[in-house]
Design a protein around this motif. Sequence first.
Motif, PDB file in Angstrom:
ATOM      1  N   GLN A  13       0.834  -1.198   0.000  1.00  0.00           N
ATOM      2  CA  GLN A  13       0.000   0.000   0.000  1.00  0.00           C
ATOM      3  C   GLN A  13       0.869   1.248   0.000  1.00  0.00           C
ATOM      4  O   GLN A  13       2.021   1.233   0.452  1.00  0.00           O
ATOM      5  N   ALA A  14       0.306   2.319  -0.494  1.00  0.00           N
ATOM      6  CA  ALA A  14       1.012   3.599  -0.480  1.00  0.00           C
ATOM      7  C   ALA A  14       1.438   3.928   0.955  1.00  0.00           C
ATOM      8  O   ALA A  14       0.690   3.723   1.907  1.00  0.00           O
ATOM      9  N   SER A  85       8.168   4.940   2.099  1.00  0.00           N
ATOM     10  CA  SER A  85       7.167   5.943   1.697  1.00  0.00           C
ATOM     11  C   SER A  85       6.774   5.758   0.237  1.00  0.00           C
ATOM     12  O   SER A  85       6.737   6.715  -0.539  1.00  0.00           O
ATOM     13  N   LEU A  86       6.493   4.545  -0.116  1.00  0.00           N
ATOM     14  CA  LEU A  86       6.194   4.240  -1.521  1.00  0.00           C
ATOM     15  C   LEU A  86       4.930   4.933  -1.987  1.00  0.00           C
ATOM     16  O   LEU A  86       3.966   5.117  -1.208  1.00  0.00           O
ATOM     17  N   LYS A  87       4.948   5.317  -3.252  1.00  0.00           N
ATOM     18  CA  LYS A  87       3.835   6.014  -3.883  1.00  0.00           C
ATOM     19  C   LYS A  87       3.334   5.177  -5.058  1.00  0.00           C
ATOM     20  O   LYS A  87       4.096   4.390  -5.639  1.00  0.00           O
ATOM     21  N   PRO A  88       2.091   5.365  -5.445  1.00  0.00           N
ATOM     22  CA  PRO A  88       1.585   4.634  -6.615  1.00  0.00           C
ATOM     23  C   PRO A  88       2.458   4.845  -7.853  1.00  0.00           C
ATOM     24  O   PRO A  88       2.596   3.927  -8.669  1.00  0.00           O
ATOM     25  N   GLU A  89       3.053   6.011  -7.986  1.00  0.00           N
ATOM     26  CA  GLU A  89       3.893   6.278  -9.163  1.00  0.00           C
ATOM     27  C   GLU A  89       5.221   5.520  -9.125  1.00  0.00           C
ATOM     28  O   GLU A  89       5.995   5.552 -10.090  1.00  0.00           O
ATOM     29  N   ASP A  90       5.511   4.846  -8.022  1.00  0.00           N
ATOM     30  CA  ASP A  90       6.682   3.972  -7.957  1.00  0.00           C
ATOM     31  C   ASP A  90       6.402   2.601  -8.573  1.00  0.00           C
ATOM     32  O   ASP A  90       7.328   1.788  -8.721  1.00  0.00           O
ATOM     33  N   GLN A 112       8.701  -7.176  -9.976  1.00  0.00           N
ATOM     34  CA  GLN A 112       7.574  -6.253 -10.080  1.00  0.00           C
ATOM     35  C   GLN A 112       7.273  -5.631  -8.716  1.00  0.00           C
ATOM     36  O   GLN A 112       7.200  -6.323  -7.704  1.00  0.00           O
ATOM     37  N   VAL A 113       7.071  -4.326  -8.751  1.00  0.00           N
ATOM     38  CA  VAL A 113       6.651  -3.584  -7.564  1.00  0.00           C
ATOM     39  C   VAL A 113       5.340  -2.890  -7.892  1.00  0.00           C
ATOM     40  O   VAL A 113       5.257  -2.146  -8.880  1.00  0.00           O
TER      41      VAL A 113
END
Length: 117
Positions: A13-14, A85-90, A112-113
Amino acid sequence: QVTLVESGGGLVQAGGSLRLSCAASGRTSSTYSKGWFRQAPGKERELVSAINWSNDNTYYADSVKGRFTISRDNARNTVYLQMNSLKPEDTADYYCNLDAYYGRRYWGQGTQVTVSS
């Protein structure tokens, strides 16, 4: 010849974190640098982070500075990418690479991420 094996991708999740690993085997004594690229659907492959194997100098793309950290374990000949702090754009396929002093670039198979919002 060099073989790179990645692991650690997945769905998160983000705001979450993942750690990617890339283990190298073969002719690794000629390593100049190792790094991580990513490729999102419909986009070109881009350099995310890299580390110079001689002096530990690191590079980060502006989009990941302060969130991602590249590190290495010499004994295991492994490079890591800690992603916080992963974001959907990652969301992308992440590829490990090794640049050799003799001018060749090697690639891992990709992992895959996926970051859900």
